[in-house]
Scaffold this active site. Structure first.
Site, PDB file in Angstrom:
ATOM      1  N   LYS A 101     -25.179  94.695  30.955  1.00 45.75           N
ATOM      2  CA  LYS A 101     -25.345  93.628  31.934  1.00 45.75           C
ATOM      3  C   LYS A 101     -24.096  92.755  31.953  1.00 45.75           C
ATOM      4  O   LYS A 101     -23.596  92.340  30.907  1.00 45.75           O
ATOM      5  CB  LYS A 101     -26.580  92.788  31.577  1.00 45.75           C
ATOM      6  CG  LYS A 101     -27.138  91.983  32.736  1.00 45.75           C
ATOM      7  CD  LYS A 101     -28.518  91.431  32.405  1.00 45.75           C
ATOM      8  CE  LYS A 101     -29.154  90.781  33.627  1.00 45.75           C
ATOM      9  NZ  LYS A 101     -30.509  90.272  33.358  1.00 45.75           N
ATOM     10  N   GLU A 139     -47.475  88.016  33.409  1.00 44.68           N
ATOM     11  CA  GLU A 139     -48.174  86.763  33.674  1.00 44.68           C
ATOM     12  C   GLU A 139     -49.675  86.872  33.461  1.00 44.68           C
ATOM     13  O   GLU A 139     -50.305  85.920  32.964  1.00 44.68           O
ATOM     14  CB  GLU A 139     -47.878  86.302  35.109  1.00 44.68           C
ATOM     15  CG  GLU A 139     -46.456  85.826  35.341  1.00 44.68           C
ATOM     16  CD  GLU A 139     -45.487  86.964  35.610  1.00 44.68           C
ATOM     17  OE1 GLU A 139     -44.276  86.696  35.729  1.00 44.68           O
ATOM     18  OE2 GLU A 139     -45.939  88.133  35.691  1.00 44.68           O
ATOM     19  N   ARG A 148     -49.485  86.063  40.312  1.00 42.76           N
ATOM     20  CA  ARG A 148     -49.783  87.367  39.732  1.00 42.76           C
ATOM     21  C   ARG A 148     -50.937  87.313  38.741  1.00 42.76           C
ATOM     22  O   ARG A 148     -51.473  88.352  38.348  1.00 42.76           O
ATOM     23  CB  ARG A 148     -48.511  87.907  39.050  1.00 42.76           C
ATOM     24  CG  ARG A 148     -47.366  88.135  40.027  1.00 42.76           C
ATOM     25  CD  ARG A 148     -46.007  88.157  39.333  1.00 42.76           C
ATOM     26  NE  ARG A 148     -45.837  89.297  38.467  1.00 42.76           N
ATOM     27  CZ  ARG A 148     -45.256  90.448  38.818  1.00 42.76           C
ATOM     28  NH1 ARG A 148     -44.801  90.597  40.050  1.00 42.76           N
ATOM     29  NH2 ARG A 148     -45.113  91.436  37.962  1.00 42.76           N
TER      30      ARG A 148
END
Length: 634
Positions: free
Chosen positions: A282, A367, A395
């Site tokens: 990344k 979540e 969610r």
């Protein structure tokens, strides 16, 4: 400036390049990305990490026919560059510009809108099933990160895909990070795969090795499956994916374009579901992003040479106020715990995590689990606080109702980024939380007018039984000069501005400073006298205060940064009707549509929530009434 990049207007142009030219193109793309995102802001580190992978995908597949689904979608910038959107990149995430996420309306190369994590495998499997029903032959590819793979939806999809035996490719982009450092068993599991150099060779040689056992020959292969599986279990944790029904390949270098093309071509010809494990870095190519990938996940405009943002922070954010207050409360109450779904920095919990590591829980991008996990802790006497963005709280709706509120458990939801958040657009605006939370019994809903009140509300929540939701916006926490020193009392609001009885303005949370500014302007320029009510509690609302002031004012306005349908304004209208106060409630909120991307001020003005827009609306209302009165007297 860009010798190769300027030649690329479609994936077909990419396929004309030689291998060494693609390597140079990758360098130019990274330079272009850094230069562009430094001006517009956006998701930088994730895109720098998938340059070669995206180039390989567009080399091997035809994205007009083959379906590539980008999980979350924040890493699709290179895909957009290669599909004729490079010249529009200066408009990235700007109002009326290109989105920072895949959008079907933007390009025929974008096959599915994404913005939340863990959805790609489900969507890809649905497309694979549709393809087979239509007797078509195109490939279907889901690209998902190791952080997004922690989401429960991804596992549900993996389970179904393995059982379905459909031809599809799942690419696991493993950079060891999501937004913050990955946590949990899956992260440890993938780390074992990364570091295991023995399995790749053993897996490839095992069947041929067994077939040449002297005296037994090839017939032993079928009867030796159990022994073979034992060896696989011994050598490779990656067997999880194979047990789910996938052919597992990898891990391979995600920055080696030639190797990626070779492996992708092989995967393309395999039958059934395939999981390709790709290792990337990344932030690759920009030292600051490599060193601080979390800080360069989503960035505002910055200086390339220093990596520092162009505009400095104007003060403490609401997220920081929330995090700091939790730390203060936890110092004196060891039952307080903090929970995040892979967003400790974004929700202001970094300080809490350092101060109370045993009472801090990062559950990954999950979540639903976070909410029921919090309910479990609450059932055992703890005071869990789940800090989560409004758009991500959606969610876990069933868990809020079934696991928390039904049992009346003391879970506190710190709902960050409520209202419009700006450049990330439709998938990230917190435009629905009031609407979906209001109907839930037992749930107290609060909204602070400023940073001081947010601190008091969290302190109140830590001393109160039952579930509580506190919603607050993104950005700097303002302080209203008239900020009340009164403690928070259940179901009690306050009047923060009072000039007369022309109009009552009931303002939700951070809309209060705007309501006060509008009121001053109305009085100064039009002599319209208003009262501003800060309800503090969206539910239970201070009915006595509301009824008292609604009765004596000519007009009632409600200002909310939420959808008007099912929102606070309609709730107030119903209450007034119940009390036989039949006054029209003028709701100033968000329309019945998804709000596009753009800077927050532009969007609020566009949708009628800016200072001048609301001022003009109220002026027009009173001019219309005055005109009607003149007609009546004549």
């Amino acid at each position: 400036m860009y010798k190769y990049l300027e030649q690329i207007n479609s994936p077909n142009d990419l396929k004309k390049l030689k291998g060494y030219e693609v390597k140079l193109l990758a360098e130019e793309i990274r330079s272009f990305l850094i230069d562009s995102v430094a001006k517009t802001g956006g998701h930088l580190a994730s895109n720098l990490g998938v340059v070669e992978l995206t180039l390989a995908l567009h080399t091997v597949f035809d994205t007009l026919q083959d379906k590539i689904i980008w999980d979350v979608g924040h890493q699709s910038y290179i895909h957009k560059i290669l599909t004729d959107r490079r010249k529009q990149f200066h408009t990235l995430r700007q109002y009326k510009g290109i989105s920072g996420f895949p959008k079907r309306y933007e390009s025929p190369h974008d096959h599915f809108d994404t913005g939340h994590s863990s959805t790609s495998i489900s969507a890809a499997l649905g497309m694979a099933c549709a393809r087979d029903l239509n007797h078509e032959k195109h490939a279907v590819v889901a690209l998902i990160g190791d952080g997004a793979l922690t989401g429960g939806l991804a596992f549900e999809a993996l389970n179904h895909a393995g059982q379905s035996k459909k031809n599809m490719l799942v690419i696991l982009n493993d950079n060891e990070m999501s937004i913050s450092e990955n946590v949990g068993g899956l992260s440890n599991y993938l780390n074992k795969i990364r570091t295991n150099s023995v399995y790749s060779k053993v897996k490839g040689d095992m069947e041929s090795l067994i077939s040449y056992i002297p005296g037994i020959g090839k017939t032993v292969v079928k009867t030796a499956e159990k022994a073979k599986d034992c060896i696989k279990y011994f050598f490779v944790p990656g067997i999880l994916f194979e047990e789910l029904g996938f052919k597992y390949i990898g891990p391979i270098d995600g920055h080696n374009y030639n190797e990626l093309c070779k492996v992708l071509n092989s995967c393309k010809n395999l039958k059934g579901p395939v999981l390709l494990h790709v290792m990337t870095k990344k932030g690759k190519g920009y030292p600051f992003a490599e060193k601080y990938p979390d800080k360069f996940h989503g960035v505002s405009p910055f200086t390339i040479d220093s990596g520092k943002p162009l505009s400095s922070s104007r003060g403490i954010s609401y997220s920081e106020v929330a995090g700091n207050t939790l730390v203060e409360c936890a110092e004196t109450d060891d039952r307080i715990v903090a929970i995040t779904a892979a967003m400790p920095a974004g929700t202001g919990l970094t300080k809490f995590a350092h101060r109370f590591p045993k009472r801090f829980f990062d559950v990954g991008i999950a979540e639903q689990h976070a909410i029921t996990f919090a309910a479990g802790m609450a059932a055992e006497g703890y005071k869990p606080c789940f800090a989560v963005y409004s758009t991500f709280l959606q969610r876990g709706y069933d868990q809020i109702i079934h696991d928390v509120c039904l049992q009346n458990l003391p879970v506190t939801f710190l709902i960050d980024r409520a209202g419009l958040v700006g450049n990330d657009g439709e998938t990230h605006h917190g435009a629905f939380d009031i609407s979906f939370l209001l109907p839930i019994p037992n749930l107290t809903i609060m909204a602070p007018k400023d940073g001081v009140e947010l601190r008091k509300m969290i302190q109140y929540a830590m001393k109160t039984k039952g579930p509580i939701a506190i919603r607050y916006p993104r950005g700097t926490a303002v302080t209203i000069n008239e900020s009340s020193n009164n403690d928070i009392v259940t179901g009690k609001g306050e009047i923060i501005y009072e000039k007369g009885n022309d109009a009552l303005i009931v303002a939700v949370g951070h809309m209060n400073p705007l309501a006060m500014a509008i009121s001053e302007k109305l009085f100064k320029e039009k002599k319209i006298k208003t009262t501003v009510m800060n309800p503090r509690f969206i539910k239970p609302i201070d009915e006595d205060l509301l009824i008292k002031y609604a009765q004596k004012h000519k007009r009632v306005y409600v200002m909310e940064d939420n959808a008007k349908i099912g929102g606070f304004g309609l709730y107030i209208q119903g209450l007034l009707n119940n009390y036989k106060i039949f006054k029209e409630v003028n709701i100033i909120g968000l329309p019945d549509e998804f709000v596009e991307h753009g800077d927050v001020d532009t969007l609020y003005n566009l949708y009628g929530l800016g200072l001048n827009e609301i001022y003009n609306r109220i002026c027009d209302d009173f001019q219309e009434k005055s005109f009607q009165n003149i007609l009546i007297t004549r």
